[in-house]
Write a protein that holds these residues in place. Structure first.
Motif, PDB file in Angstrom:
ATOM      1  N   PHE A  28      31.295  45.424  44.523  1.00  0.00           N
ATOM      2  CA  PHE A  28      31.953  45.142  43.249  1.00  0.00           C
ATOM      3  C   PHE A  28      32.665  43.795  43.262  1.00  0.00           C
ATOM      4  N   GLU A  29      33.212  43.396  44.399  1.00  0.00           N
ATOM      5  CA  GLU A  29      33.836  42.070  44.495  1.00  0.00           C
ATOM      6  C   GLU A  29      32.807  40.968  44.247  1.00  0.00           C
ATOM      7  N   LEU A  37      29.813  41.395  42.679  1.00  0.00           N
ATOM      8  CA  LEU A  37      29.207  41.562  41.359  1.00  0.00           C
ATOM      9  C   LEU A  37      30.122  41.064  40.240  1.00  0.00           C
ATOM     10  N   VAL A  38      31.403  41.401  40.336  1.00  0.00           N
ATOM     11  CA  VAL A  38      32.384  41.020  39.310  1.00  0.00           C
ATOM     12  C   VAL A  38      33.607  40.443  40.017  1.00  0.00           C
ATOM     13  N   PRO A  39      33.533  39.186  40.419  1.00  0.00           N
ATOM     14  CA  PRO A  39      34.648  38.596  41.162  1.00  0.00           C
ATOM     15  C   PRO A  39      35.835  38.260  40.262  1.00  0.00           C
ATOM     16  N   LYS A  40      37.001  38.243  40.876  1.00  0.00           N
ATOM     17  CA  LYS A  40      38.172  37.707  40.183  1.00  0.00           C
ATOM     18  C   LYS A  40      37.995  36.190  40.230  1.00  0.00           C
ATOM     19  N   SER A  41      37.816  35.597  39.078  1.00  0.00           N
ATOM     20  CA  SER A  41      37.508  34.176  39.013  1.00  0.00           C
ATOM     21  C   SER A  41      38.233  33.573  37.818  1.00  0.00           C
ATOM     22  N   PRO A  42      39.450  33.064  38.037  1.00  0.00           N
ATOM     23  CA  PRO A  42      40.213  32.493  36.921  1.00  0.00           C
ATOM     24  C   PRO A  42      39.386  31.484  36.121  1.00  0.00           C
ATOM     25  N   GLY A  43      39.412  31.648  34.807  1.00  0.00           N
ATOM     26  CA  GLY A  43      38.676  30.759  33.925  1.00  0.00           C
ATOM     27  C   GLY A  43      37.268  31.221  33.608  1.00  0.00           C
ATOM     28  N   LYS A  44      36.753  32.178  34.372  1.00  0.00           N
ATOM     29  CA  LYS A  44      35.382  32.650  34.147  1.00  0.00           C
ATOM     30  C   LYS A  44      35.286  33.566  32.932  1.00  0.00           C
ATOM     31  N   TYR A  45      36.298  34.395  32.727  1.00  0.00           N
ATOM     32  CA  TYR A  45      36.264  35.405  31.672  1.00  0.00           C
ATOM     33  C   TYR A  45      37.130  34.968  30.494  1.00  0.00           C
ATOM     34  N   HIS A  46      36.812  35.464  29.333  1.00  0.00           N
ATOM     35  CA  HIS A  46      37.504  35.054  28.114  1.00  0.00           C
ATOM     36  C   HIS A  46      38.778  35.842  27.840  1.00  0.00           C
ATOM     37  N   HIS A  47      38.771  37.146  28.096  1.00  0.00           N
ATOM     38  CA  HIS A  47      39.981  37.908  27.754  1.00  0.00           C
ATOM     39  C   HIS A  47      40.904  38.017  28.961  1.00  0.00           C
ATOM     40  N   ARG A  48      42.170  37.670  28.720  1.00  0.00           N
ATOM     41  CA  ARG A  48      43.204  37.700  29.748  1.00  0.00           C
ATOM     42  C   ARG A  48      44.538  38.123  29.109  1.00  0.00           C
ATOM     43  N   PRO A  49      44.586  39.323  28.519  1.00  0.00           N
ATOM     44  CA  PRO A  49      45.830  39.688  27.855  1.00  0.00           C
ATOM     45  C   PRO A  49      47.029  39.861  28.782  1.00  0.00           C
ATOM     46  N   SER A  50      46.796  40.103  30.075  1.00  0.00           N
ATOM     47  CA  SER A  50      47.947  40.238  30.976  1.00  0.00           C
ATOM     48  C   SER A  50      47.666  39.512  32.288  1.00  0.00           C
ATOM     49  N   ALA A  92      40.323  41.149  33.088  1.00  0.00           N
ATOM     50  CA  ALA A  92      38.916  41.127  32.671  1.00  0.00           C
ATOM     51  C   ALA A  92      37.999  41.696  33.747  1.00  0.00           C
ATOM     52  N   PRO A  93      38.110  41.284  35.021  1.00  0.00           N
ATOM     53  CA  PRO A  93      37.214  41.871  36.013  1.00  0.00           C
ATOM     54  C   PRO A  93      37.384  43.383  36.161  1.00  0.00           C
ATOM     55  N   SER A  94      38.610  43.876  36.017  1.00  0.00           N
ATOM     56  CA  SER A  94      38.805  45.324  36.136  1.00  0.00           C
ATOM     57  C   SER A  94      38.120  46.067  34.998  1.00  0.00           C
ATOM     58  N   HIS A  95      38.161  45.504  33.799  1.00  0.00           N
ATOM     59  CA  HIS A  95      37.471  46.136  32.666  1.00  0.00           C
ATOM     60  C   HIS A  95      35.959  46.111  32.869  1.00  0.00           C
ATOM     61  N   LEU A  96      35.440  45.013  33.383  1.00  0.00           N
ATOM     62  CA  LEU A  96      33.996  44.915  33.616  1.00  0.00           C
ATOM     63  C   LEU A  96      33.543  45.864  34.723  1.00  0.00           C
ATOM     64  N   ARG A  97      34.345  46.009  35.764  1.00  0.00           N
ATOM     65  CA  ARG A  97      33.997  46.961  36.829  1.00  0.00           C
ATOM     66  C   ARG A  97      33.999  48.387  36.300  1.00  0.00           C
ATOM     67  N   ALA A  98      34.987  48.718  35.476  1.00  0.00           N
ATOM     68  CA  ALA A  98      35.047  50.062  34.903  1.00  0.00           C
ATOM     69  C   ALA A  98      33.849  50.316  33.998  1.00  0.00           C
ATOM     70  N   LEU A  99      33.397  49.280  33.312  1.00  0.00           N
ATOM     71  CA  LEU A  99      32.217  49.388  32.461  1.00  0.00           C
ATOM     72  C   LEU A  99      30.988  49.809  33.263  1.00  0.00           C
ATOM     73  N   LEU A 100      30.910  49.403  34.515  1.00  0.00           N
ATOM     74  CA  LEU A 100      29.763  49.698  35.366  1.00  0.00           C
ATOM     75  C   LEU A 100      29.870  51.045  36.082  1.00  0.00           C
ATOM     76  N   THR A 101      31.005  51.684  35.970  1.00  0.00           N
ATOM     77  CA  THR A 101      31.206  52.980  36.601  1.00  0.00           C
ATOM     78  C   THR A 101      31.359  54.022  35.498  1.00  0.00           C
ATOM     79  N   GLN A 102      32.209  55.013  35.673  1.00  0.00           N
ATOM     80  CA  GLN A 102      32.358  56.034  34.639  1.00  0.00           C
ATOM     81  C   GLN A 102      33.813  56.459  34.500  1.00  0.00           C
TER      82      GLN A 102
END
Length: 139
Positions: A67-68, A70-83, A88-98
């Motif tokens: 998972f690291e 596949l969906v790395p923590k990469s500042p600037g890579k993802y668009h949503h950063r509300p906190s 963003a990476p945590s939401h994408l990882r959850a999307l791939l699981t259940q």
């Protein structure tokens, strides 16, 4: 036939797979569940539920590494950063699981395989208290 709804709280140390098989089995026993279906729902977008191998601790490390990469923590890579940066990476990882898993209960026991465990997969870096909604229907 009986039906019950309740909630479990699980503490995580941050990004990890936490084996919750024992907690769930104790809950089944304490509630006197006989035979039926137990459904767990994770009420979060930064964590997930899964059944996976437990015989070798390297399995958990391999899942975390996968998972690291596949969906790395990469500042600037993802668009949503509300906190935080791992939002963003945590939401994408959850999307791939259940977010939910249903497990049969047989004579008061979770019939997990010999090398299976039920895990709460925390995708956030900081420790969290995760809520699981639980629904049981059976005898």
């Amino acid at each position: 036939m009986k039906q019950e709804f309740f909630e479990l709280s699980i503490e995580t140390p941050g990004k990890s797979l936490t084996d919750i098989s024992g907690v769930v089995q104790r809950t089944v026993s304490e509630h006197g569940f006989g035979s039926g279906l137990l459904t767990l729902w994770c009420v979060h977008t930064g964590a997930a539920l899964l059944v996976q191998a437990n015989a070798d601790p390297e399995v958990v490390k391999d899942i975390e590494t996968f998972f690291e990469e596949l969906v790395p923590k990469s500042p600037g890579k993802y668009h949503h950063r509300p906190s935080e940066d791992d939002n963003a990476p945590s939401h994408l990882r959850a999307l791939l699981t259940q977010t939910q898993v249903s497990i049969p209960v047989e004579q008061g026991q979770l019939p997990l395989g010999r090398v299976q465990s039920l895990y709460l997969f925390e995708h956030r870096e900081a420790p969290k208290t995760r809520r699981l909604k639980v629904h049981y229907i059976g005898t």
